[in-house]
Design an enzyme around this catalytic site. Structure first.
Site, PDB file in Angstrom:
ATOM      1  N   ASP A   1       5.553   4.203  -0.232  1.00  0.00           N
ATOM      2  CA  ASP A   1       6.231   4.634   0.985  1.00  0.00           C
ATOM      3  C   ASP A   1       5.419   4.249   2.218  1.00  0.00           C
ATOM      4  O   ASP A   1       4.180   4.381   2.231  1.00  0.00           O
ATOM      5  CB  ASP A   1       6.411   6.154   0.918  1.00  0.00           C
ATOM      6  CG  ASP A   1       7.280   6.707   2.011  1.00  0.00           C
ATOM      7  OD1 ASP A   1       8.455   6.300   2.100  1.00  0.00           O
ATOM      8  OD2 ASP A   1       6.792   7.572   2.770  1.00  0.00           O
TER       9      ASP A   1
ATOM     10  N   GLU B   1       7.037  -0.517   1.163  1.00  0.00           N
ATOM     11  CA  GLU B   1       8.138  -0.284   2.102  1.00  0.00           C
ATOM     12  C   GLU B   1       7.701  -0.724   3.491  1.00  0.00           C
ATOM     13  O   GLU B   1       6.779  -0.147   4.076  1.00  0.00           O
ATOM     14  CB  GLU B   1       8.539   1.192   2.132  1.00  0.00           C
ATOM     15  CG  GLU B   1       9.747   1.422   3.033  1.00  0.00           C
ATOM     16  CD  GLU B   1       9.927   2.858   3.484  1.00  0.00           C
ATOM     17  OE1 GLU B   1      11.054   3.209   3.897  1.00  0.00           O
ATOM     18  OE2 GLU B   1       8.948   3.635   3.448  1.00  0.00           O
TER      19      GLU B   1
END
Length: 542
Positions: free
Chosen positions: A202, A264
């Site tokens: 993330d 990401e």
């Protein structure tokens, strides 16, 4: 690419949002046992890699992206025994499993932060980012939260502010402290030793912040809507030194055979490709490429972005493409239900690893929700633009059949988010019975990709189709070339192609018409139609 391609280069990634996939115990929230019950369905889609959004213990302020324990399972989703069974069942089907890793921030209830907040002299204090108030009082600088408001929350007990780029319940870890990354690596070790096949990391580009805590400059292009976009985030994201940190993560991951790391990132090509790494060391196997999500749905625009991305890739890099995820409006809502098939043909025929989002294979749409039913923090914190920033509409439960709650949960159970109003008619069971359905097309397209080496590993070259609404390209090599034609228009188009051969074999059309021999000079693409054709001979391409 060599014949000995890695599994993550030839496979299709499918994101499961666990809360919304299948409820097995009647609490209205999807869980691990529910995913296990639907594995045969996932296997039938010809997807190879399942990526699960967070399943760790969490107070769920941001639905799992506020992690309270990186090495356990939230009881909402089941037990560690359920996870072990899921992993074994996935592997038994020849598939792989990826977990979300959230190293940028933890929950405010993580023991690390509880200790950090307990006293200024606690050893864990410096594991998070604490600052004194500005000289005149107030936050230390002008940094902003993605979810609205300052990126700082004042702690009355210690008289300092702590940083969070999302919710106050998601304090930022200080990756400049020498003990923080090793702690995250130990969490990775726990799952890698279990046999997890890798991680989607993330907000990987946000792990480091400016050590001088300088104000960020105003964005001269701000449109006055989302407060976060008022600034240019040059001191809180994509700092040059973050690459050294990612190289350490990748080197650690490489201590286990055949694992994958996805980052990401929402970046333009020149910045994105740096996250593959260089001669100093490898970084992400796949820095996520979200250009298909963000681009206007126009043939010329899409051709340009594909060609530009291909040209920007380093020689050692493997491309990837994404059509949807839990943070973005659903594919069919962005491009329309008819063009969604064209988009899936694009995704599954471009060079590189494709990533799909649960439910997009049946054409699920965003479910409009009034503010009273929204649960997503960005919407609740910014109600005036909830319709722009709320992510609940694309996270609604999977539509399995025409029974109560569309088969997601038992009758009488209230799902955590409302189901789509059309779920009784728009679901997996109905589409399985329809050979012309969106699901039937997705399965046929994914099977074709798996069967054709030209699609899994062949070269890419775009062609001038003679029509602005048609995107044409070749996949494969001179001895085994496939031609892909995509009509972005709602009217028929007759492409004029720079090919010397007169005919080709139609392998698959978005209209699901039977395979046949077609004349390339007289070829007509129906409205919203895509085709994959096999060219007959080497040397057909002019």
């Amino acid at each position: 690419m060599s014949a000995a391609a890695n599994w993550w280069q030839t496979g299709i990634i499918y994101q499961v949002y666990p809360r919304s996939f299948q409820d097995s115990n009647g609490d209205g929230v999807g869980d691990l046992a529910g995913i296990i019950a639907r594995l045969n369905y996932l296997h039938s889609l010809n997807v190879d890699i399942l990526w699960l959004s967070p399943i760790y213990p969490s107070p769920m302020h941001d639905f799992g992206y506020d992690v309270a324990d990186y090495c356990a399972i939230h009881p909402l989703f089941g037990t560690m025994a359920d996870f072990d069974r899921l992993l074994a069942e996935v592997h038994a089907r020849g598939m792989r499993l990826l977990l979300d890793l959230v190293p940028n921030h933890s929950s405010h209830l993580h023991p690390w932060f509880i200790a950090s907040r307990s006293a200024r002299d606690d050893p864990r204090r410096a594991w998070y980012i604490w600052r004194d108030p500005a000289p005149g009082g107030g936050p230390p600088n002008n940094w902003l939260s993605h979810f609205g408001g300052p990126a700082w929350t004042f702690d009355e007990a210690s008289g300092q502010y702590y940083m969070h780029q999302f919710l106050p319940q998601q304090p930022e870890l200080n990756h400049r402290h020498p003990e923080v990354l090793p702690a995250i690596l130990d969490c990775m070790r726990f799952w890698l030793d279990k046999g997890v096949d890798g991680f989607r990391v993330d907000v990987i580009g946000m792990l480091l912040k400016d050590p001088l805590f300088r104000d960020e400059p105003e964005n001269p292009s701000w449109n006055g809507v989302r407060e976060y976009q008022r600034l240019l985030h040059v001191h809180t994201a994509n700092l040059p030194e973050v690459h050294a940190l990612i190289r350490r993560m990748r080197a650690f991951l490489d201590g286990w055979d055949d694992r994958l790391m996805i980052g990401e990132l929402y970046l333009p090509n020149a910045d994105l490709v740096r996250y593959y790494g260089d001669e100093q060391g490898a970084e992400c196997h796949l820095p996520f490429n979200f250009q298909l999500i963000r681009a206007p749905w126009d043939a010329a625009v899409v051709r340009h972005l594909v060609d530009a991305y291909e040209a920007a890739l380093p020689r050692h890099a493997w491309p990837n493409w994404v059509l949807g995820n839990h943070d973005q409006k659903r594919l069919a809502s962005r491009v329309g239900s008819r063009q969604a098939r064209v988009a899936h043909m694009l995704l599954l025929t471009l060079r590189g690893t494709p990533t799909c989002y649960y439910g997009d294979e049946i054409g699920m749409l965003d479910v409009p929700l009034p503010l009273a039913l929204m649960q997503d923090p960005p919407a609740l914190r910014q109600p005036e633009i909830a319709h722009l920033v709320g992510r609940d509409p694309q996270r609604t439960p999977m539509q399995w059949d025409a029974s109560a709650n569309a088969g997601f949960a038992a009758a009488g159970v209230r799902p955590w988010l409302p189901l789509a109003p059309d779920c009784g008619a728009h679901n997996v069971a109905r589409q399985l019975a329809d050979p012309s359905s969106a699901l039937a097309f997705f399965r046929a397209m994914s099977a074709l990709r798996r069967a054709e080496p030209a699609l899994a590993s062949g070269s890419y070259r775009s062609l001038d189709a003679g029509k602005p609404d048609v995107f044409a390209y070749l996949r494969g090599d001179p001895g085994n070339a496939l031609l892909v034609l995509l009509n972005f228009a709602a009217e028929p188009r007759c492409p004029v192609l720079p090919l010397s051969c007169a005919a080709a074999d139609l392998l698959l059309s978005t209209t699901m018409t039977p395979p046949r021999r077609v004349s390339l000079s007289q070829l007509v693409l129906a409205a919203d139609e895509g085709m994959v054709l096999r060219l007959p001979v080497a040397g057909c391409v002019a």
